[in-house]
Write a protein that holds these residues in place. Structure first.
Motif, PDB file in Angstrom:
ATOM      1  N   UNK A   1       0.803  -1.328  -0.030  1.00  0.00           N
ATOM      2  CA  UNK A   1      -0.120   0.093   0.188  1.00  0.00           C
ATOM      3  C   UNK A   1       0.911   1.263  -0.082  1.00  0.00           C
ATOM      4  N   UNK A   2       1.767   1.352   0.977  1.00  0.00           N
ATOM      5  CA  UNK A   2       2.718   2.649   1.053  1.00  0.00           C
ATOM      6  C   UNK A   2       3.550   2.926  -0.237  1.00  0.00           C
TER       7      UNK A   2
ATOM      8  N   UNK B   1       0.496  11.031   2.668  1.00  0.00           N
ATOM      9  CA  UNK B   1       0.350   9.688   1.926  1.00  0.00           C
ATOM     10  C   UNK B   1       0.060   8.685   3.322  1.00  0.00           C
ATOM     11  N   UNK B   2       0.692   8.803   4.324  1.00  0.00           N
ATOM     12  CA  UNK B   2       0.326   8.121   5.790  1.00  0.00           C
ATOM     13  C   UNK B   2      -1.149   8.402   6.044  1.00  0.00           C
ATOM     14  N   UNK B   3      -1.559   9.507   5.921  1.00  0.00           N
ATOM     15  CA  UNK B   3      -3.114   9.489   6.210  1.00  0.00           C
ATOM     16  C   UNK B   3      -4.097   8.835   5.193  1.00  0.00           C
TER      17      UNK B   3
ATOM     18  N   UNK C   1      -6.612   5.947   6.201  1.00  0.00           N
ATOM     19  CA  UNK C   1      -7.938   6.143   5.787  1.00  0.00           C
ATOM     20  C   UNK C   1      -8.352   4.912   5.011  1.00  0.00           C
ATOM     21  N   UNK C   2      -7.269   4.484   4.069  1.00  0.00           N
ATOM     22  CA  UNK C   2      -7.652   3.318   3.204  1.00  0.00           C
ATOM     23  C   UNK C   2      -7.874   2.052   4.150  1.00  0.00           C
ATOM     24  N   UNK C   3      -7.309   1.822   5.031  1.00  0.00           N
ATOM     25  CA  UNK C   3      -7.413   0.499   5.751  1.00  0.00           C
ATOM     26  C   UNK C   3      -8.552   0.718   6.558  1.00  0.00           C
TER      27      UNK C   3
ATOM     28  N   UNK D   1      -8.859   9.451  -2.843  1.00  0.00           N
ATOM     29  CA  UNK D   1      -7.894   8.411  -2.958  1.00  0.00           C
ATOM     30  C   UNK D   1      -7.976   7.247  -1.984  1.00  0.00           C
ATOM     31  N   UNK D   2      -8.645   7.543  -0.673  1.00  0.00           N
ATOM     32  CA  UNK D   2      -8.662   6.341   0.105  1.00  0.00           C
ATOM     33  C   UNK D   2      -9.551   5.303  -0.133  1.00  0.00           C
ATOM     34  N   UNK D   3     -10.480   5.636  -1.071  1.00  0.00           N
ATOM     35  CA  UNK D   3     -11.530   4.533  -1.409  1.00  0.00           C
ATOM     36  C   UNK D   3     -11.109   3.752  -2.428  1.00  0.00           C
TER      37      UNK D   3
END
Length: 298
Positions: A46-47, A62-64, A68-70, A275-277
């Protein structure tokens, strides 16, 4: 052994499916803590995907997105189980097709036009299919990869077909569509998986040279069905909006590669906006082109 595992897991799946939404998302919070902080499921993938896709963002940004993705990923996982028992009314409350999109599909149906739907692994694509089948007059067919385990494949089949959706195994797509030519329908393909490099069209996508399935383009061109791009946006936790727009009206007249380029660009814009979805845990860029392009065009 697999059948024993299936019957052990099945009651748990049904128990999750009947949980009220507040309890469902409380459970999702627990799963998130385990997955993100303890297990670290595919966190490296992911990273790396985020770093390559958003080079202009700071590491903190990007860490946020990663966190949020997880959270979204855990919600999505449990929301999928919810499909087993959710009512039609609740389904439409939690995943709504925009009025303009409903009107579009009703118009196309009245005109006797079948369509090819193209979308990505963004938002809740499973719920989007349910909503379409409830609200739209076309018979919906979803192209899918059958699971190797026939018992779990049967469970997924029940979840995906509860509201009238029908499934077509990927290897049978064109043959089945020809058989169904006399029916006004919609065939949905998810086009952001990772194809074999030798069968792909390579396009710029999220700052990377990316192989893309050409099945959507090839099928739409052969059938000359209008291509409709479907976007699934997350409004807030547990609520999604589905919108649709005609991307190509006459696929048979399009230049080779144009349809693939168009729907890939649409998905890229959706991902940048939210982006998180998107499914960042997928190894989307595991293949590399043997001969790198000299320009950024197809």
């Amino acid at each position: 052994m697999t059948i024993i595992l299936y019957y052990l897991v099945l009651p748990v799946v049904y128990l999750i499916s009947i949980l009220p939404f507040p309890l469902l998302y409380l459970l999702s919070d627990v799963v998130f803590c385990l997955l993100y902080y303890v297990v670290g499921y595919r966190k490296k993938v992911v990273k790396q995907n985020l770093a390559n896709s958003f080079p202009d963002k700071t590491e903190a940004e990007r860490d946020k997105i990663c966190r949020d993705f997880y959270r979204y990923f855990c919600d999505l996982f449990l929301e999928t189980f919810k499909t087993l028992t959710i009512s039609k009314a609740a389904m439409l409350r939690h995943c709504a097709l925009t009025p303009e999109s409903v009107a579009l599909f009703r118009r196309l149906h009245a005109e006797g036009k079948s369509v090819v739907l193209v979308m990505g692994h963004k938002g809740n694509w499973e719920w989007a299919g349910n909503t379409f089948s409830i609200l739209c007059p076309q018979q919906l067919y979803v192209v899918f990869h059958p699971l190797a385990n026939k018992h779990f494949n049967g469970l997924m089949y029940r979840m995906r077909t509860r509201f009238g959706t029908r499934l077509i195994p990927m290897q049978d797509t064109f043959r089945e569509m020809v058989k169904l030519r006399g029916e006004i329908n919609a065939t949905a393909l998810i086009a952001d998986q990772s194809p074999r490099p030798d069968n792909a069209q390579w396009v710029p996508f999220l700052h990377q040279d990316t192989p893309v399935f050409t099945g959507t383009e090839r099928i739409a061109s052969k059938m000359n069905y209008q291509v409709v791009y479907v976007s699934v946006s997350r409004l807030k936790r547990g609520y999604y909006s589905v919108s649709a727009e005609v991307l190509v009206e006459n696929p048979a007249q399009e230049a080779p590669g144009n349809i693939t380029t168009l729907h890939t660009a649409k998905l890229e814009a959706d991902i940048i906006a939210q982006p998180a979805t998107w499914l960042w845990s997928h190894k989307r860029w595991k293949h590399k082109r043997k001969t790198q392009p000299t320009t950024a065009t197809v």
